[in-house]
Design an enzyme around this catalytic site. Sequence first.
Site, mmCIF file in Angstrom:
data_model
loop_
_atom_site.group_PDB
_atom_site.id
_atom_site.type_symbol
_atom_site.label_atom_id
_atom_site.label_comp_id
_atom_site.label_asym_id
_atom_site.label_seq_id
_atom_site.Cartn_x
_atom_site.Cartn_y
_atom_site.Cartn_z
ATOM 1 N N GLY A 1 0.813 -1.225 0.000
ATOM 2 C CA GLY A 1 0.000 0.000 0.000
ATOM 3 C C GLY A 1 0.839 1.264 0.000
ATOM 4 O O GLY A 1 0.541 2.224 0.714
ATOM 5 N N MET B 1 -0.963 6.302 4.611
ATOM 6 C CA MET B 1 -0.003 5.735 5.566
ATOM 7 C C MET B 1 1.253 5.229 4.869
ATOM 8 O O MET B 1 2.370 5.452 5.335
ATOM 9 C CB MET B 1 -0.663 4.586 6.347
ATOM 10 C CG MET B 1 -1.605 5.024 7.432
ATOM 11 S SD MET B 1 -0.836 6.165 8.591
ATOM 12 C CE MET B 1 0.573 5.206 9.097
ATOM 13 N N ASP C 1 1.557 -2.552 -4.602
ATOM 14 C CA ASP C 1 0.342 -1.738 -4.603
ATOM 15 C C ASP C 1 -0.731 -2.383 -5.488
ATOM 16 O O ASP C 1 -0.468 -3.359 -6.197
ATOM 17 C CB ASP C 1 0.681 -0.324 -5.106
ATOM 18 C CG ASP C 1 -0.170 0.731 -4.420
ATOM 19 O OD1 ASP C 1 -1.291 0.404 -3.994
ATOM 20 O OD2 ASP C 1 0.295 1.877 -4.311
ATOM 21 N N GLY D 1 -1.406 -2.984 9.820
ATOM 22 C CA GLY D 1 -2.121 -1.855 10.417
ATOM 23 C C GLY D 1 -3.502 -1.675 9.830
ATOM 24 O O GLY D 1 -4.278 -0.861 10.308
ATOM 25 N N ALA E 1 -2.056 -4.431 14.650
ATOM 26 C CA ALA E 1 -2.389 -3.373 15.608
ATOM 27 C C ALA E 1 -3.314 -2.368 14.943
ATOM 28 O O ALA E 1 -3.041 -1.890 13.842
ATOM 29 C CB ALA E 1 -1.129 -2.671 16.094
ATOM 30 N N HIS F 1 -12.793 10.664 12.896
ATOM 31 C CA HIS F 1 -11.799 10.483 11.834
ATOM 32 C C HIS F 1 -12.173 11.285 10.602
ATOM 33 O O HIS F 1 -13.339 11.648 10.424
ATOM 34 C CB HIS F 1 -11.669 9.001 11.438
ATOM 35 C CG HIS F 1 -10.850 8.195 12.394
ATOM 36 N ND1 HIS F 1 -11.388 7.621 13.519
ATOM 37 C CD2 HIS F 1 -9.532 7.878 12.400
ATOM 38 C CE1 HIS F 1 -10.435 6.972 14.178
ATOM 39 N NE2 HIS F 1 -9.288 7.116 13.519
ATOM 40 N N HIS F 2 -11.194 11.467 9.703
ATOM 41 C CA HIS F 2 -11.353 12.177 8.427
ATOM 42 C C HIS F 2 -12.442 11.538 7.544
ATOM 43 O O HIS F 2 -12.812 10.382 7.723
ATOM 44 C CB HIS F 2 -10.014 12.173 7.680
ATOM 45 C CG HIS F 2 -9.434 10.798 7.490
ATOM 46 N ND1 HIS F 2 -9.727 10.029 6.404
ATOM 47 C CD2 HIS F 2 -8.611 10.045 8.272
ATOM 48 C CE1 HIS F 2 -9.095 8.870 6.501
ATOM 49 N NE2 HIS F 2 -8.413 8.856 7.645
ATOM 50 N N LYS G 1 -12.212 7.823 5.670
ATOM 51 C CA LYS G 1 -12.074 6.530 6.368
ATOM 52 C C LYS G 1 -13.195 5.572 5.969
ATOM 53 O O LYS G 1 -14.358 5.954 5.934
ATOM 54 C CB LYS G 1 -12.056 6.744 7.881
ATOM 55 C CG LYS G 1 -11.758 5.460 8.636
ATOM 56 C CD LYS G 1 -11.330 5.721 10.065
ATOM 57 C CE LYS G 1 -11.120 4.416 10.834
ATOM 58 N NZ LYS G 1 -10.070 3.579 10.239
ATOM 59 N N THR H 1 -9.255 1.261 16.355
ATOM 60 C CA THR H 1 -8.776 1.708 17.674
ATOM 61 C C THR H 1 -9.928 1.795 18.667
ATOM 62 O O THR H 1 -9.786 1.408 19.835
ATOM 63 C CB THR H 1 -8.077 3.075 17.542
ATOM 64 O OG1 THR H 1 -6.987 2.935 16.642
ATOM 65 C CG2 THR H 1 -7.575 3.576 18.889
#
Length: 252
Positions: free
Chosen positions: A3, A8, A29, A84, A108, A141-142, A145, A152
């Site tokens: 990615g 990120m 990608d 992630g 995570a 969040h933005h 998303k 989280t």
Amino acid sequence: MLGPSGRMGRRVIELLAARSDMTLSAAIDHPASPLIGQTMAGAPVTSDAGRLAGCAVYIDFTTPEATEEAARAAAAHRVAAVVGTTGLGRAAESALASLEEVAPVLVAANFSLGVNLLLVLAETAARALGTGFDLEIVEAHHRHKRDAPSGTALALARALAAGRGVELEKVLTTARSGDVGARPDGEIGVVALRGGDVIGDHTAHFLGDGERIELTHRAGSRDLFAAGALRAAAWLAGQAPGRYTMRDVLGL
Ligand code: NAD
């Protein structure tokens, strides 16, 4: 890096390029990515997950579909995985479960030190306060998303449930609308706000009679997550096969 053209992925590669202990072997990608065929930090951008062969570890900030595909390719070459991507679902989880039998895997929802400390504090508070306090989480969040609630927020809900000694699935609510009646005892609620360029805010509310506690984390930069993912990758390479968490990396 899986990615590399994402919000990120770009940050991870920029921070990685400044480190002397890591080299980027490949940037993998989506075939439709405009970066295919270019190079990033000296590595080719390709859509071929087979390029994972020969890597010590890969970092994944993509989509659940890409996570599944990469985990299956990584298992063939025993490559360690730092994942992630959030909102994974069954297919990706099962591919990661197969990978962890042959390589170390760390998933995570959040790589920041602050959020991982928040998880510990929230669990401790839920345990100490007991059932007299109602537990609610608010996250923001933005507008881009995809998944809601955030990974989280769900990790935070899981920490609260662990503090109470209950199974999250039995007490979680993520939607209230209409005549829902009084709040059931023991419920853990999660509310998601979406908009603007918010990188990620999370608050655990402990609502008692006559007093309230709020534990809040606000991310001010994606570099927090990118640096944390690189720290996790450096730690994970060389560990035995199995599943690890950021608590292991951070010693929390
Ligand atoms: P983004 O949409 O900006 O980037 C996604 C990237 O995945 C792009 O480069 C896209 O081309 C790539 N991709 C899509 N399908 C692919 C495939 N089949 N193979 C290879 N690459 C593919 O998203 P983002 O904001 O960078 O977030 C990515 C994920 O990371 C989301 O799930 C987000 O929730 C999560 N995230 C986690 C943390 C954390 O600390 N754990 C922090 C921020 C974001």
